[in-house]
Design an enzyme around this catalytic site. Structure first.
Site, PDB file in Angstrom:
ATOM      1  N   ASN A  54     -22.663  11.453 -41.307  1.00  0.00           N
ATOM      2  CA  ASN A  54     -22.827   9.995 -41.447  1.00  0.00           C
ATOM      3  C   ASN A  54     -23.786   9.699 -42.596  1.00  0.00           C
ATOM      4  O   ASN A  54     -24.282  10.624 -43.245  1.00  0.00           O
ATOM      5  CB  ASN A  54     -23.314   9.398 -40.120  1.00  0.00           C
ATOM      6  CG  ASN A  54     -24.589  10.067 -39.653  1.00  0.00           C
ATOM      7  OD1 ASN A  54     -25.607  10.006 -40.325  1.00  0.00           O
ATOM      8  ND2 ASN A  54     -24.526  10.730 -38.497  1.00  0.00           N
ATOM      9  N   LYS A  78     -10.718  28.203 -44.085  1.00  0.00           N
ATOM     10  CA  LYS A  78     -10.388  26.849 -44.549  1.00  0.00           C
ATOM     11  C   LYS A  78      -9.012  26.440 -44.024  1.00  0.00           C
ATOM     12  O   LYS A  78      -8.052  27.221 -44.108  1.00  0.00           O
ATOM     13  CB  LYS A  78     -10.395  26.852 -46.082  1.00  0.00           C
ATOM     14  CG  LYS A  78     -10.168  25.510 -46.695  1.00  0.00           C
ATOM     15  CD  LYS A  78     -10.301  25.586 -48.209  1.00  0.00           C
ATOM     16  CE  LYS A  78      -9.763  24.321 -48.820  1.00  0.00           C
ATOM     17  NZ  LYS A  78      -8.791  24.523 -49.836  1.00  0.00           N
TER      18      LYS A  78
END
Ligand code: CTP
Length: 405
Positions: A209, A288
């Site tokens: 955030n 990934k």
């Protein structure tokens, strides 16, 4: 708070040296005895006579210009200062101080001083971000020096960026904070969480955030100035942590919980200013994630609410939570306070101008179990932090001035 204090003002040779005059004047107006030391380069930007007139004391430039035979000036000045303020501090003067050089009046006096030092850097943004300068500032911070961060704006070199000397008013506020925050939290153990958490998805991707850690670090700094023994558990931050705190890094909500819980029993105050993720990916990947279909659905699960866990396990601690809201601030803040068994909730409307994530200022309301305790106007996060910790000190019965409602 400043009245009667002896402040040594070091002015070094950057264009912002002219602001040293306003700072000197404001410190004198606040009742301080100000002694100015200028570097030779500073005298190219502003005259010693200006500072002599404003400080009503002789200005020192040359170590060997000993006017009073009964004292050695640099030792005398160093011994009698309650605080040394270097503003503006150029990259060169910061390097000298970090390296322990003593080749002019200011650097020699700084080396002889045992009182706290407050440094207000001012330079071009690339200089400010240069690894050598960053390293020197970190080194000084680790030795206990305090910093007043430069502001962002038009720099003399033409850039619009970070590097502009903090406004004299803000430097005076930092000086006041240093003297005022008395020792109302002396002997108290304060734990502050700061920054945002990172919830990993794969080795190169995560959920986070906008929290910068500014508010949490300002709270830690305020608590430190008030004499507390401060531990900071910090998630992802863009700011430099204050020097003098015990710093523990934690990435995820779970890591933050794991770091906080063992410390909790010994704490007197816990301020949970971190922006903790409410959800994390159900599944994390060691490799990934490769793209496959046109859409990708992420499944998230709730994290443990750290504040609520602390509320449930509270024995003697004063627990302060934060509530970032975009509407009905009071109702949601009071609901959070009760639900999470907090003693205080610091609420802000993150949608309001100048408040919330990643800005220098904040506008908060502090609620207790009986409702609003204090509504603070828009002010710097440093000042907001001081006011929040003043309320905390009053609640602990160590801050004077009543207990609030
Ligand atoms: N908090 C926490 N652990 C979490 C989530 C939040 O400790 N997993 C703490 C924050 O540090 C802050 C307070 O809870 O002090 C408020 O967080 P917020 O996410 O706004 O509160 P919620 O109760 O989750 O309410 P909502 O998301 O509905 O606004």
């Amino acid at each position: 708070m400043i009245r009667g204090k002896t402040i040594l003002l070091g002015i070094t040779g950057g264009i912002a040296a002219y602001k040293g005059a306003a700072l000197c004047s404001k410190l004198v107006q606040a009742g301080a005895q100000v002694h100015v030391i200028m570097t030779e380069s500073a005298t190219k930007f502003i005259t010693p006579l200006t500072l002599q007139t404003l400080s009503r004391n002789p200005v020192h430039i040359d170590t060997f210009d000993e006017r009073d035979p009964s004292v050695v000036s640099h030792i005398h000045l160093a011994d009698h200062a309650d605080l040394i303020v270097v503003a503006p501090a150029t990259a060169g003067s910061i390097a000298k101080l970090a390296g322990g050089f003593a080749d002019d009046m200011l650097s020699t006096t700084l080396l002889a001083a045992t009182c706290p030092v407050l440094i207000a850097p001012a330079m071009n943004v690339h200089m400010y971000e240069h690894p050598a300068v960053v390293r020197n500032m970190d080194l000084l911070a680790s030795r206990g020096a305090m910093f007043v961060e430069p502001g962002t704006g038009q720099l003399a070199c033409g850039y619009v960026a970070k590097g502009r000397l903090a406004e004299p008013e803000d430097i005076v506020l930092a000086v006041q904070a240093w003297f005022a925050r008395g020792k109302t939290l002396s002997g108290k153990k304060v734990l502050v969480t700061a920054g945002g958490t990172i919830e990993r998805l794969d080795p190169v991707r995560y959920l986070t955030n906008d929290s910068s850690g500014k508010m949490g670090f300002a709270i830690a700094e305020a608590a430190l100035l008030m004499g507390a023994d401060v531990t900071v558990v910090a998630g992802r931050t863009t700011e430099r942590p204050p020097s003098g705190v015990r710093l523990i890094r934690a990435q995820s909500a779970q890591e933050m919980l794991n770091a906080v819980l063992p410390l909790y029993p010994e704490m007197d105050v816990v301020v949970k200013s971190a922006a903790v993720a409410d959800y994390r990916p159900v599944q994390t990947y060691d490799q990934k994630i490769k793209k496959t279909g046109e859409t990708l659905v992420l499944e998230l699960e709730r994290t443990t609410d750290i504040l609520q866990t602390l509320g449930e396990r509270k024995t003697h601690q004063l627990l302060v939570g934060f509530a970032a809201e975009t509407q009905e601030v009071e109702r949601y803040a009071m609901d959070k306070l009760k639900r999470k068994n907090c003693d205080l909730i610091v609420a802000n409307d993150v949608g309001a101008e100048g408040a919330g994530f990643n800005v220098e200022t904040n506008e908060v309301q502090i609620y207790g179990p009986q409702g609003l305790v204090e509504a603070l106007p828009l002010m710097s996060k440093r000042e907001t932090a001081g006011r929040i910790m003043d309320v905390v000190a009053r609640r602990l019965g160590t801050g004077g001035g009543g207990s609030g409602s």
